[in-house]
Write an enzyme that holds these catalytic residues in place. Structure first.
Site: not given
Ligand code: ZDP
Length: 277
Positions: A73, A213, A222
């Site tokens: 993330c 997402e 993201c």
């Molecule tokens: O890969 C996933 O399931 C994403 N929802 C994870 C979170 C990604 C995020 N938005 C980022 O900033 O990389 C937090």
């Protein structure tokens, strides 16, 4: 239990000091409740600061707002680093924190005034490793046809530890995210589901992006998606290796470094509040 709420460009997380145990202090089901914006604290995910592994300073675990566990993330790891400075009681400009994640070691650097630069590692382009069944056996997925709800899209795929499907469009404002986002997320060509980014090229050094997402739906930003956006832009000949990505919540600076093939992401991490559960 103590918690802190942080956000990176409006992509918001509940941070838990989990340094005393290598098991997350809350279950995925409890995380769903905590993330609920009406019945809980409200967040896009819950992030745990766990004891070190593999010569890193800490380990990061994250649950999405639906309780699933992503590998990485990008906005979250900036919040993680800022939260760690709070836990350690000092913010040292230039300090690096190698963090163990399911996507390998990711290293944020404290830049001061709430800004964090993150070495996000190398992008993965191999279709089987993203994973996607598009261009199976090929080297990468760049501008392949994909039909979603009877419409044909040209898509590119990149893993930043987590899977991303990138779609260039004329106007991001016109994309019906709520309608098509879930159809991309659960499309059969993505066995681990996918995050999906819709991208408008404003200039070669400035892209606008909106995201659906995996496991969280529409979010204001993201980080891994912004990194994947620049990789896809370069592979499609649409943008520079150093690029600003504008998201609904604000801008991230992304660099895909030619020498080491790593992606560097710079952006803010801001504390909103802390409280007790
Ligand atoms: O890969 C996933 O399931 C994403 N929802 C994870 C979170 C990604 C995020 N938005 C980022 O900033 O990389 C937090």
């Amino acid at each position: 239990m103590q918690f802190s709420k942080y956000h990176g460009l409006g992509n918001d997380f509940i941070l838990i000091d989990n340094r005393q145990s290598d098991q997350p202090l809350v279950t995925p089901q409890e995380a769903v409740q905590m993330c609920d914006r009406h019945f809980g604290i409200g967040a896009d995910g819950v992030i745990f600061v766990l004891p070190p592994q593999n010569h890193c300073d800490y380990t990061m675990i994250i649950f999405n707002s639906d309780g699933s566990e992503p590998e990485m993330c990008g906005n979250g790891i900036r919040c993680f680093a800022q939260f760690v400075t709070e836990l350690e009681g000092k913010e040292e400009v230039g300090k690096q924190y190698p963090i163990h994640t399911l996507a390998g070691t990711i290293t944020p650097t404290i830049k001061g005034e709430g800004m964090i630069r993150v070495d996000m590692g190398e992008p993965e382009l191999n279709p089987a490793k993203i994973p996607t069944t598009l261009n199976q056996g090929g080297e990468k997925v760049v501008s392949e046809s994909l039909t979603v709800a009877d419409k044909e899209y040209q898509v590119s795929c990149v893993s930043m530890g987590n899977p991303h499907c990138l779609v260039f469009v004329d106007k991001v404002a016109d994309v019906e995210l709520e309608k098509i986002g879930p159809l991309f997320e659960t499309h059969e060509v993505f066995p681990q589901k996918t995050n999906t980014e819709f991208i408008e090229v404003v200039r070669p050094d400035y892209l606008k992006m909106r995201v659906w997402e995996r496991g969280a739906g529409i979010t204001l930003a993201c980080g891994t998606g912004a990194c994947a956006t620049v990789v896809a832009g370069v592979l499609n000949g649409k943008c520079d290796r150093i690029c600003t990505v504008e998201l609904p919540g604000g801008c991230l600076e992304i660099e895909w470094n030619q020498e080491d093939n790593h992606i560097y992401m710079t952006g803010p991490a801001v504390k909103a509040f802390s409280g007790n559960l």
